[in-house]
Design an enzyme around this catalytic site. Structure first.
Site, PDB file in Angstrom:
ATOM      1  N   TYR A 103       0.840  -1.202   0.000  1.00 21.65           N
ATOM      2  CA  TYR A 103       0.000   0.000   0.000  1.00 21.65           C
ATOM      3  C   TYR A 103       0.870   1.245   0.000  1.00 21.65           C
ATOM      4  CZ  TYR A 103      -4.308  -2.458   1.459  1.00 21.65           C
ATOM      5  OH  TYR A 103      -5.410  -3.260   1.518  1.00 21.65           O
ATOM      6  N   TYR A 142      -0.485  -9.711   1.299  1.00 21.20           N
ATOM      7  CA  TYR A 142       0.536  -8.985   2.069  1.00 21.20           C
ATOM      8  C   TYR A 142       0.556  -9.461   3.521  1.00 21.20           C
ATOM      9  CZ  TYR A 142      -3.422  -5.936   3.482  1.00 21.20           C
ATOM     10  OH  TYR A 142      -4.615  -5.457   3.939  1.00 21.20           O
ATOM     11  N   ARG A 152      -2.602 -11.587   4.575  1.00 21.54           N
ATOM     12  CA  ARG A 152      -3.982 -11.360   4.118  1.00 21.54           C
ATOM     13  C   ARG A 152      -4.189 -11.970   2.729  1.00 21.54           C
ATOM     14  NH1 ARG A 152      -7.472  -7.885   5.183  1.00 21.54           N
ATOM     15  NH2 ARG A 152      -8.707  -9.747   4.882  1.00 21.54           N
ATOM     16  N   HIS A 155      -7.353  -8.932  -1.640  1.00 19.31           N
ATOM     17  CA  HIS A 155      -8.687  -8.343  -1.433  1.00 19.31           C
ATOM     18  C   HIS A 155      -8.702  -6.903  -1.921  1.00 19.31           C
ATOM     19  CE1 HIS A 155      -6.297  -7.328   2.121  1.00 19.31           C
ATOM     20  NE2 HIS A 155      -6.958  -6.181   2.105  1.00 19.31           N
ATOM     21  N   HIS A 157     -10.716  -3.350  -0.924  1.00 23.08           N
ATOM     22  CA  HIS A 157     -11.606  -2.706   0.061  1.00 23.08           C
ATOM     23  C   HIS A 157     -12.658  -1.882  -0.674  1.00 23.08           C
ATOM     24  CE1 HIS A 157      -9.017  -3.433   3.649  1.00 23.08           C
ATOM     25  NE2 HIS A 157      -8.055  -3.443   2.756  1.00 23.08           N
TER      26      HIS A 157
END
Ligand SMILES: [Fe+2]
Length: 233
Positions: A103, A142, A152, A155, A157
């Site tokens: 991110y 990640y 995780r 995905h 969000h």
């Protein structure tokens, strides 16, 4: 005055305390909730029109001079209310990591590369049939520090505003067949197996564009028995 909404909540909702997902231990209410009346403040909400969101915001691969690395994907679907009616003109906000699992955020310092051609944020508004569509790259898995060797599943969000503040939904969309599902406390904070499946998009050859991008379909139900589960994040 607009309709009020059932207070029952959704069977799919994860409990606010989900101990394997460690930060919920700090965040979950420790005392009974106070029930407040549904007034205009709850049963109305902001109204978004197409003029507020430019079409370019629905393509996360075209926000920079070059193209981001990764597997290009198209995600489309419909937003429905608890009666199965389409929800038009609802704002969907999208945020995700890049294809390497990184991110753009100061708290994400794990050793995966940034992509100078990918920010990972977009917006789209549903049309009259409640339909939306956006283009992005498939996010990577990640690590996070919830427990030893915690990763995780990939995905995206999503935040959906719906017609009122009571229909706001913040959730995560997952991809089919991810091997990390059994190990992810966020995914498994939704205790109902069928409800967990409603957070997983479906590969769709009709949405897939030849020589260009894989297509996935993800329908979102804002409330009711078939609701898409929210995110405790
Ligand atoms: Fe995430």
């Amino acid at each position: 005055m607009a309709d009020t909404y059932s207070r029952a909540g959704n069977a799919a909702d994860p409990p606010s305390l989900s101990p394997d997902y460690r930060s919920t231990v700090l965040r979950a209410p420790s005392r009974p909730l106070v029930v407040i009346p549904q007034t205009l403040s709850e049963i109305t909400g902001p109204v978004y029109g197409h003029s507020d969101v430019s079409p370019g915001e629905a393509d996360l691969t075209k926000q920079h001079a070059g193209e981001p690395l990764g597997e290009r994907i198209i995600v489309t679907g419909r937003v429905l209310d608890e009666a199965g009616r389409p929800v038009p003109n609802t704002l969907i906000e999208i945020w995700q990591c890049n294809a390497a699992g990184r991110y753009i955020h100061e708290t994400d310092q794990h050793p995966a590369p940034h992509d100078p051609n990918f920010t990972g944020a977009g917006r789209v508004v549903t049309d009259d049939a409640g339909r939306y569509r956006y283009t992005t790259v498939k996010p990577g898995a990640y690590p996070w520090r919830n427990h030893h060797n915690a990763w995780r599943p990939a995905h995206i969000h999503l935040s959906l505003f719906g017609p009122s503040f009571l229909t706001r939904l913040v959730t995560q969309m997952y991809f089919p067949g991810d091997p990390l599902f059994p190990f992810d406390p966020i995914f498994n904070s939704v205790t109902d197996a069928k409800a967990r499946e409603r957070m997983i998009c479906r590969f769709d050859l009709d949405t897939t564009e030849a020589e260009w991008a894989l297509g996935y379909v993800f329908n979102v139900v804002l409330r009711g028995p078939a609701a898409t589960p929210p995110d405790l994040d």
